[in-house]
Enzyme design. Sequence first.
Site, mmCIF file in Angstrom:
data_model
loop_
_atom_site.group_PDB
_atom_site.id
_atom_site.type_symbol
_atom_site.label_atom_id
_atom_site.label_comp_id
_atom_site.label_asym_id
_atom_site.label_seq_id
_atom_site.Cartn_x
_atom_site.Cartn_y
_atom_site.Cartn_z
ATOM 1 N N THR A 109 0.846 -1.187 0.000
ATOM 2 C CA THR A 109 0.000 0.000 0.000
ATOM 3 C C THR A 109 0.882 1.239 0.000
ATOM 4 O O THR A 109 1.864 1.318 0.748
ATOM 5 C CB THR A 109 -0.927 0.027 1.228
ATOM 6 O OG1 THR A 109 -1.805 -1.099 1.174
ATOM 7 C CG2 THR A 109 -1.770 1.298 1.248
ATOM 8 N N PHE A 149 1.267 5.151 0.744
ATOM 9 C CA PHE A 149 0.732 6.233 1.564
ATOM 10 C C PHE A 149 1.412 7.544 1.170
ATOM 11 O O PHE A 149 2.578 7.547 0.750
ATOM 12 C CB PHE A 149 0.982 5.979 3.053
ATOM 13 C CG PHE A 149 0.277 4.772 3.607
ATOM 14 C CD1 PHE A 149 -0.879 4.904 4.359
ATOM 15 C CD2 PHE A 149 0.787 3.485 3.389
ATOM 16 C CE1 PHE A 149 -1.526 3.790 4.871
ATOM 17 C CE2 PHE A 149 0.146 2.370 3.914
ATOM 18 C CZ PHE A 149 -1.014 2.529 4.654
#
Length: 435
Positions: free
Chosen positions: A311, A313
């Site tokens: 992921t 960010f």
Amino acid sequence: MQSLSPRTPTSLRSVIRATPRPAQLARVAAATPHATRCAYRSDSVYYPNGVGSCKADWQSSCAILASKIVSQDNQAPLTADDANGGRPDSVASVNGHQAAVDLTLVPIDANNKLSPTAPQSPKPLTITDLSPAPMHGSQLRVAYQGVPGAYSEAAAGKAYPNCEAIPCDQFEVAFQAVELWIADRAVLPVENSLGGSIHRNYDLLLRHRLHIVGEVQLPVHHCLLALPGTRVEYLSRVISHPQALSQCEHTLTKLAPQAAREAVDDTAGAAEYIAANNLRDTAAIASARAAELYGLQILADGIQDDSSNVTRFVMLAREPIIPRTDRPFKTSIVFAHDKGTSVLFKVLSAFAFRNISLTKIESRPHRNRPIRLVDDANVGTAKHFEYMFYVDFEASLAEVRAQNALAEVQEFTSFLRVLGSYPMDMTPWCPSRGD
């Protein structure tokens, strides 16, 4: 920078002038020998966690209070009284703004008296005094969406080690926490290698005026958690964030085909909900840290469909950083055009012509005008959808080729906004693991 509001009533005391008066010294509480006290006003109106009654005061005071401006050798500069005509009720000013505090800091000893070796006044401020502290994260308050144990909390710790992580129940709250000076940074997910983009945060990037100042990529390792003694074959539902559910879809079908999927706000929040309500027929998809925090058992480890589950960010701040060319940078922009998507090829060619690599392109509906008629001849029967385009490209705005590319893009678009130009995350990558 960490909020400077006092945590206890006696943590900050006032010294109003560089040349002390008896009435002023009486207001200085006992402290450690040679402690540096600073002026402080408690009548803040708009920034209850800050100092002063306006944003300019807050910025000026914080910048100066965070710097070590007391010198033992330098000559005394003009005091606030000298600079303001000798008026006893005057305060200093910085960059044209009236400061909320007198900026002359005076060392005192444990007996509320001036230190014998203390100078009569500190040295003049320099540009170094007003420069931000190094972004090592040790004094930053970082907002993230979720509860302790969430992957966003881990991303905040990776981006800013030793920071004070502030949980927020919604993405919108994390944005507002930075805008209202409750937090210094926000760390929010924007895309996942399996689940794709987090569209909500792309919309919020456009709605708010924060700037992207960095990125961090976090390998995600999902676990199936339940109360101790729970068996997988007896589960009736599995709850987690929609992204986590989609990232574990195939594995869940094999492990618990009878369990229904239910989306909640975040992964760690799902684990907390099960523990708080003593749900014996429900499991959560979350991290191993969440299992430890909320006393749950790991029924299955590493249940993501692909071990290469990462992921991305982004770190958000109130002010942008200065682009550089000494390391790889990435720039994020968003643009639109009144005539629809017909100019998209021209915009992309501006980057291709200059050999600038695009790392992402995302289209989102134009919220103010989602549908546009093709022309009057069609009498409204044919319609086009209006889109905003988000583009990430590998170049710093300090580079001439990036500046020229954006100048050309601006000619083809009716709206263009730079979301941020920031260092790329170049940390070594490895597949997600339990440790």
